[in-house]
Scaffold this motif. Structure first.
Motif, mmCIF file in Angstrom:
data_model
loop_
_atom_site.group_PDB
_atom_site.id
_atom_site.type_symbol
_atom_site.label_atom_id
_atom_site.label_comp_id
_atom_site.label_asym_id
_atom_site.label_seq_id
_atom_site.Cartn_x
_atom_site.Cartn_y
_atom_site.Cartn_z
ATOM 1 N N LEU A 195 4.963 9.576 1.387
ATOM 2 C CA LEU A 195 5.808 10.230 2.003
ATOM 3 C C LEU A 195 7.231 10.051 2.306
ATOM 4 O O LEU A 195 8.105 10.721 2.747
ATOM 5 N N ALA A 196 7.390 8.837 2.447
ATOM 6 C CA ALA A 196 8.550 8.094 2.609
ATOM 7 C C ALA A 196 9.102 7.027 1.703
ATOM 8 O O ALA A 196 8.325 6.834 0.802
ATOM 9 N N GLU A 197 10.378 6.680 1.772
ATOM 10 C CA GLU A 197 11.089 5.767 1.051
ATOM 11 C C GLU A 197 9.992 4.463 0.900
ATOM 12 O O GLU A 197 9.778 4.317 2.191
ATOM 13 N N PRO A 198 9.865 3.679 -0.001
ATOM 14 C CA PRO A 198 9.094 2.581 0.098
ATOM 15 C C PRO A 198 9.649 1.384 1.368
ATOM 16 O O PRO A 198 10.779 1.486 1.318
ATOM 17 N N PHE A 199 8.606 0.866 1.921
ATOM 18 C CA PHE A 199 9.470 -0.306 2.691
ATOM 19 C C PHE A 199 9.960 -1.420 1.734
ATOM 20 O O PHE A 199 9.768 -1.659 0.712
ATOM 21 N N ARG A 200 10.960 -1.839 2.495
ATOM 22 C CA ARG A 200 11.918 -2.912 1.705
ATOM 23 C C ARG A 200 12.413 -4.173 2.664
ATOM 24 O O ARG A 200 12.584 -4.004 3.714
ATOM 25 N N ILE A 201 12.101 -5.276 1.823
ATOM 26 C CA ILE A 201 12.741 -6.626 2.945
ATOM 27 C C ILE A 201 13.490 -7.366 1.680
ATOM 28 O O ILE A 201 13.555 -7.117 0.402
ATOM 29 N N GLN A 248 2.804 -5.222 9.328
ATOM 30 C CA GLN A 248 3.218 -5.207 10.482
ATOM 31 C C GLN A 248 4.289 -4.203 11.123
ATOM 32 O O GLN A 248 4.122 -3.667 12.128
ATOM 33 N N ALA A 249 4.989 -3.597 10.207
ATOM 34 C CA ALA A 249 6.066 -2.538 10.327
ATOM 35 C C ALA A 249 5.387 -1.385 10.667
ATOM 36 O O ALA A 249 5.730 -0.318 11.541
ATOM 37 N N ALA A 250 4.015 -0.960 10.012
ATOM 38 C CA ALA A 250 3.164 -0.019 10.397
ATOM 39 C C ALA A 250 2.476 -0.133 11.666
ATOM 40 O O ALA A 250 1.829 0.751 12.037
ATOM 41 N N GLY A 251 2.706 -1.300 12.322
ATOM 42 C CA GLY A 251 1.929 -1.475 13.435
ATOM 43 C C GLY A 251 0.609 -1.841 13.585
ATOM 44 O O GLY A 251 -0.248 -1.658 14.603
ATOM 45 N N ILE A 252 0.119 -2.414 12.505
ATOM 46 C CA ILE A 252 -1.236 -2.897 12.260
ATOM 47 C C ILE A 252 -1.193 -4.464 12.454
ATOM 48 O O ILE A 252 -0.402 -5.167 12.315
ATOM 49 N N SER A 253 -2.204 -4.936 13.333
ATOM 50 C CA SER A 253 -2.583 -6.103 13.966
ATOM 51 C C SER A 253 -3.469 -6.671 12.737
ATOM 52 O O SER A 253 -4.638 -6.461 12.844
ATOM 53 N N THR A 298 3.095 6.289 8.104
ATOM 54 C CA THR A 298 3.779 6.553 6.961
ATOM 55 C C THR A 298 4.375 5.239 6.296
ATOM 56 O O THR A 298 4.914 5.488 5.142
ATOM 57 N N VAL A 299 4.479 4.411 6.912
ATOM 58 C CA VAL A 299 5.161 3.214 6.352
ATOM 59 C C VAL A 299 4.136 2.658 5.375
ATOM 60 O O VAL A 299 4.662 2.174 4.303
ATOM 61 N N ILE A 300 2.683 2.911 5.322
ATOM 62 C CA ILE A 300 1.825 2.658 4.104
ATOM 63 C C ILE A 300 1.600 3.976 3.527
ATOM 64 O O ILE A 300 0.454 3.528 2.684
#
Length: 150
Positions: free
Chosen positions: A4-10, A43-48, A139-141
């Motif tokens: 759904l979104a642009e891929p996560f990036r670091i 972690q950015a998706a809020g998963i512990s 959506t982050v994942i």
């Protein structure tokens, strides 16, 4: 399911400890960069991850394919994307693209992953549902909403 979104990036700095005798980044370091990006993405998706493990689930890599395109050396910065690709069944893919700060793609890594039930030592049947149910921002994942658990 489509992403759904642009891929996560670091962005990561190449360290001297990542270098092999040919003075470029070792293949193991590329995998470590991808693993680090996936952990940061979760972690950015809020998963512990602590809660995931406490509840008896562990993410596993079942296959990894690395394609090297250009060198990465000490002093370089590398942007690592993390894109989750969902389908039906017990596995999913995580795709990483590693790009130097100058925009040159240096490698791609494609993983086939699963979520292991640590007691039964078997992959769970619907990993997307388990991940999404734990995320504050699925959506982050690459998930739209929390799918129903099987």
């Amino acid at each position: 399911m489509a992403n759904l979104a642009e891929p996560f990036r670091i962005r990561l700095d190449v360290r001297i400890s990542d270098i092999d005798p040919q003075l470029h980044v070792t293949s193991a370091a590329y995998q470590q960069y991808a693993d680090h990006a996936r952990f940061e993405c979760v972690q950015a998706a809020g998963i512990s991850v602590d809660e995931l493990l406490r509840d008896g689930f562990g993410p596993v890599n079942l296959e990894a394919v690395i394609k090297f395109h250009r060198e990465l050396r000490v002093g370089d910065c590398v942007d690592v994307t993390c894109e989750w690709v969902w389908g039906e069944g017990k596995t999913y893919r995580v795709e990483n693209t590693l790009t130097r700060a100058d925009g040159v793609v240096v490698a791609t890594i494609s993983y086939v992953c699963g979520l292991l039930d640590l007691k039964q030592r078997k992959l769970i049947p619907n990993p997307a549902a388990e991940w999404a149910s734990r995320a504050t921002d699925p959506t982050v994942i690459g998930l739209e909403c929390v799918p129903a658990r099987a």
